[in-house]
Design a protein around this motif. Sequence first.
Motif, PDB file in Angstrom:
ATOM      1  N   VAL A  34      41.920   4.071  35.934  1.00 20.33           N
ATOM      2  CA  VAL A  34      43.302   4.570  35.999  1.00 20.33           C
ATOM      3  C   VAL A  34      43.317   6.000  36.519  1.00 20.33           C
ATOM      4  O   VAL A  34      44.137   6.359  37.374  1.00 20.33           O
ATOM      5  N   GLU A  35      42.409   6.828  36.041  1.00 18.88           N
ATOM      6  CA  GLU A  35      42.350   8.222  36.490  1.00 18.88           C
ATOM      7  C   GLU A  35      42.021   8.325  37.975  1.00 18.88           C
ATOM      8  O   GLU A  35      42.636   9.094  38.706  1.00 18.88           O
ATOM      9  N   VAL A  36      41.065   7.537  38.434  1.00 17.72           N
ATOM     10  CA  VAL A  36      40.709   7.550  39.859  1.00 17.72           C
ATOM     11  C   VAL A  36      41.894   7.095  40.698  1.00 17.72           C
ATOM     12  O   VAL A  36      42.220   7.704  41.732  1.00 17.72           O
ATOM     13  N   PHE A  37      42.572   6.039  40.264  1.00 15.06           N
ATOM     14  CA  PHE A  37      43.749   5.553  40.991  1.00 15.06           C
ATOM     15  C   PHE A  37      44.843   6.616  41.039  1.00 15.06           C
ATOM     16  O   PHE A  37      45.405   6.896  42.098  1.00 15.06           O
ATOM     17  N   LYS A  38      45.137   7.220  39.897  1.00 11.97           N
ATOM     18  CA  LYS A  38      46.195   8.241  39.857  1.00 11.97           C
ATOM     19  C   LYS A  38      45.818   9.474  40.665  1.00 11.97           C
ATOM     20  O   LYS A  38      46.664  10.064  41.323  1.00 11.97           O
ATOM     21  N   ARG A  39      44.558   9.884  40.601  1.00 10.90           N
ATOM     22  CA  ARG A  39      44.146  11.116  41.267  1.00 10.90           C
ATOM     23  C   ARG A  39      44.065  10.952  42.776  1.00 10.90           C
ATOM     24  O   ARG A  39      44.558  11.797  43.526  1.00 10.90           O
ATOM     25  N   TYR A  40      43.438   9.869  43.254  1.00 11.27           N
ATOM     26  CA  TYR A  40      43.158   9.752  44.682  1.00 11.27           C
ATOM     27  C   TYR A  40      44.145   8.888  45.449  1.00 11.27           C
ATOM     28  O   TYR A  40      44.338   9.099  46.637  1.00 11.27           O
ATOM     29  N   ILE A  41      44.770   7.933  44.806  1.00  9.10           N
ATOM     30  CA  ILE A  41      45.729   7.070  45.501  1.00  9.10           C
ATOM     31  C   ILE A  41      47.140   7.638  45.381  1.00  9.10           C
ATOM     32  O   ILE A  41      47.855   7.763  46.372  1.00  9.10           O
ATOM     33  N   MET A  42      47.533   7.990  44.150  1.00  8.85           N
ATOM     34  CA  MET A  42      48.899   8.472  43.925  1.00  8.85           C
ATOM     35  C   MET A  42      49.017   9.995  43.982  1.00  8.85           C
ATOM     36  O   MET A  42      50.115  10.525  43.932  1.00  8.85           O
ATOM     37  N   ASN A  43      47.885  10.697  44.068  1.00 16.59           N
ATOM     38  CA  ASN A  43      47.844  12.160  44.093  1.00 16.59           C
ATOM     39  C   ASN A  43      48.593  12.772  42.904  1.00 16.59           C
ATOM     40  O   ASN A  43      49.360  13.717  43.051  1.00 16.59           O
ATOM     41  N   MET A  44      48.375  12.181  41.701  1.00 14.61           N
ATOM     42  CA  MET A  44      48.996  12.657  40.461  1.00 14.61           C
ATOM     43  C   MET A  44      47.939  12.748  39.364  1.00 14.61           C
ATOM     44  O   MET A  44      47.924  11.952  38.430  1.00 14.61           O
TER      45      MET A  44
END
Length: 127
Positions: A34-44
């Motif tokens: 979830v953190e990787v998705f939020k950080r690198y995909i959603m930039n959040m």
Amino acid sequence: MTVQKFLLIIDEISTWCGKAAAWLIILLMAVVCVEVFKRYIMNMPTAWIFDLDNMLYGSAFMLCGAYTLAQNAHVRGDFLYSSMRPRMQAWLDIALYAVFLSLVSPPSFTRALTTLPTRGGSRSIRM
């Protein structure tokens, strides 16, 4: 209750706790994803997920340690350890566990004490 029966009960508790705590690894993997998705995909990026990662990993490490001891599954330098008598192996285990706990426990205990709330309100966490 005999000492042998007491030790068997402790081993059963350790085994149960270790198997239950092993599921924390699955939760930890999901949180990291979830953190990787939020950080690198959603930039959040989020700050709390990093803390949750550390707490889950630390909990899994400490809770699964007793299970690993009960199953005799720790990594050792077996080229020396296997050549020793069982009594010497036991003394070496006790000495190494004492050294490990004396190095790990005081900083953890001190950190826990510094983050406890005071009577007048909560203290800020110092890093």
